[in-house]
Design a protein around this motif. Structure first.
Motif, mmCIF file in Angstrom:
data_model
loop_
_atom_site.group_PDB
_atom_site.id
_atom_site.type_symbol
_atom_site.label_atom_id
_atom_site.label_comp_id
_atom_site.label_asym_id
_atom_site.label_seq_id
_atom_site.Cartn_x
_atom_site.Cartn_y
_atom_site.Cartn_z
ATOM 1 N N MET A 63 48.438 21.188 33.337
ATOM 2 C CA MET A 63 48.840 19.944 33.978
ATOM 3 C C MET A 63 50.353 19.734 33.922
ATOM 4 O O MET A 63 50.931 19.089 34.769
ATOM 5 N N LEU A 66 51.800 23.026 36.678
ATOM 6 C CA LEU A 66 51.286 23.508 37.968
ATOM 7 C C LEU A 66 51.854 22.741 39.155
ATOM 8 O O LEU A 66 51.889 23.257 40.268
ATOM 9 N N SER A 67 52.286 21.501 38.940
ATOM 10 C CA SER A 67 52.735 20.697 40.080
ATOM 11 C C SER A 67 54.105 21.148 40.572
ATOM 12 O O SER A 67 54.483 20.866 41.701
ATOM 13 N N ASN A 99 50.343 30.144 41.012
ATOM 14 C CA ASN A 99 49.837 29.289 39.937
ATOM 15 C C ASN A 99 48.781 30.010 39.105
ATOM 16 O O ASN A 99 48.719 29.856 37.886
ATOM 17 N N GLY A 143 44.540 22.440 40.984
ATOM 18 C CA GLY A 143 45.898 22.054 40.598
ATOM 19 C C GLY A 143 46.886 22.236 41.733
ATOM 20 O O GLY A 143 47.722 21.372 41.989
ATOM 21 N N THR A 161 48.645 14.358 36.727
ATOM 22 C CA THR A 161 47.573 14.397 35.733
ATOM 23 C C THR A 161 46.456 13.437 36.103
ATOM 24 O O THR A 161 45.278 13.773 35.995
ATOM 25 N N SER A 164 44.501 15.050 39.062
ATOM 26 C CA SER A 164 43.768 16.308 38.858
ATOM 27 C C SER A 164 42.728 16.212 37.758
ATOM 28 O O SER A 164 41.740 16.928 37.792
#
Lengths: 219, 220
Positions: A63, A66-67, A99, A143, A161, A164
């Motif tokens: 978390m 990944l963004s 990712n 994600g 967060t 997801s």
């Protein structure tokens, strides 16, 4: 196919230069692992607790990083160029691949450390690795898609967060349960059902993400 | 006139359901008075699913036709979805206290409805973070659809894979309904009555958002 590889390589090169996502994910995982190992100690935790802790560490480190894959395109205003260079599905596939790769590298470092620090033992190592692989597949798919959504919104970090967590919670629940079964050899028979569910979840979330990505990317 | 008849009919129908649930329907064999929550809990859970299904359909329509009115409809359905999932959680939790001994014990069913609530609260968190109406509509529609595909996992698959103590008379694995005739009558009556009640509430809200969007158009 060529374009997917191109997007993936572009992100990999960028990551080598800045190491932003990798550093944040790895350090987050290391810090939580240290905190957990410090607080609980090596011998006192039961197998159930260890399985849960492993997945919580993996999940929340994922978390934390990944963004970045889509947020960076918006921050540096390179998204428009990318739109000209590749089709939406190619962009998504490339980013998803990156990712997924990021998660695998993270696991390569964190899992051995977890084995050492937490006195963690599994009955069947190949099954355990398969669970991790399928879990990462689902985590990377959901994600990446949520990253694409929040890159267009304000308050990106907190939102990622929040958005997801509920979508990827099935991975967490099934992953923890399957890991518990792998630790205790007498339960290993029913682990295949969990593996199927993990696989099905990964396929569904990735397929839907591919279908819906057009709408997000063109927005 | 027709609307008034509908309202009076619905009032009588729901009153009959409530009275029937407490007085007419017999108890299930070997179980206590608390089983009567069935006539309220299951319709609430059912409406939750219907509301979220409608919201997903409206989201598809929005992405297809890019008409903001569908986005408003999706929001209305999601609000009702949250309301009814809260009601289902509360009624279920009261039942759990009496029959399992605790209000909450992370039974797969409880976990799944809790995640469902989280998903749709996140939907509204996402909406409040985007300023532009078109972009807000498109992104929340995508998120809503993405979340909707995880719902079958939460409602149907996880409770099947992990043993749940939750009784499941309506959608069980043998696809059979094991209920006494009178129980079934009240149960189906409750299901139909609450569904009609939900559709009525939805129509009212739908008219409100229609009027509101017409007024907004006039201002520009």
């Amino acid at each position: 196919m060529h374009k997917i590889w191109f997007v993936f390589r572009k992100d990999l090169l960028q990551e080598f230069n800045t190491r932003y996502a990798f550093n944040s994910i790895l350090l987050f995982a290391l810090i939580t692992l240290t905190a957990v190992s410090f607080a609980i100690g090596t011998y006192s935790a039961s197998d159930e607790v260890k399985a849960a802790l492993l997945w919580i560490i993996l999940f929340f480190s994922a978390m934390s990083g990944l963004s970045h894959i889509f947020v960076k395109e918006e921050e540096t205003h390179t998204a428009d160029t990318l739109k000209l260079l590749a089709q939406p599905y190619q962009v998504f596939a490339g980013k998803l691949l990156f990712n997924f790769f990021l998660l695998i590298v993270l696991e390569l470092i964190i899992i051995p450390l977890f084995f050492v620090l937490m006195n963690f033992e599994v009955d069947s190592l190949p099954l355990f690795l398969l669970i991790l692989l399928l879990g990462s597949f689902g985590l990377a798919g959901g994600g990446t898609m949520v990253a694409a959504i929040i890159s267009k919104a304000s308050a990106k970090g907190a939102l990622f967060t929040v958005l997801s967590f509920p979508i990827l919670l099935p991975v967490l629940i099934i992953g923890i349960d399957a890991t518990k079964m792998v630790i205790q050899p007498e339960n290993s028979a029913s682990v295949y059902l969990s593996l199927q569910t993990l696989f099905a979840f990964g396929m569904v979330i990735n397929t839907v993400s591919f279908l819906l990505f057009d709408f997000v990317w063109k927005e | 006139m027709l609307k008034l008849i509908f309202k009076i009919f619905l009032f009588l129908w729901l009153s009959a359901v409530i009275i029937g649930a407490f007085l007419y329907a017999p108890l299930a064999k070997g179980l206590g008075e608390y089983t009567r929550v069935l006539y309220f809990h299951v319709p609430m859970a059912w409406i939750t699913v219907v509301a979220f299904l409608m919201s997903a359909i409206f989201s598809i329509f929005y992405l297809w036709q890019k008409n903001l009115i569908f986005d408003h409809y999706a929001v209305v359905s999601n609000q009702f979805g949250i309301l009814f999932s809260l009601l289902a959680t509360i009624t279920g939790s009261i039942w759990a206290k009496v029959s399992w001994g605790a209000f909450w014990n992370w039974d797969p069913r409880e976990t799944s409805i809790f995640i469902l609530l989280l998903i749709y609260l996140a939907y509204f968190a996402l909406r409040s973070a985007i300023e532009l109406p078109d972009r807000r509509a498109a992104l929340s529609a995508v998120y809503s659809l993405l979340a909707f595909v995880t719902v079958p996992f939460l409602i149907f698959i996880i409770p099947r894979v992990y043993s749940s103590l939750h009784p499941d008379p309506l959608i069980n694995t043998e696809a059979k309904i094991q209920m006494d005739g009178r129980m079934l009558l009240v149960f189906m009556g409750a299901l139909a009555g609450f569904s009609a009640f939900y559709l009525w509430m939805f129509t009212i809200n739908k008219n409100i958002v229609q009027l509101r969007s017409q007024f907004e158009e006039k201002e520009f």
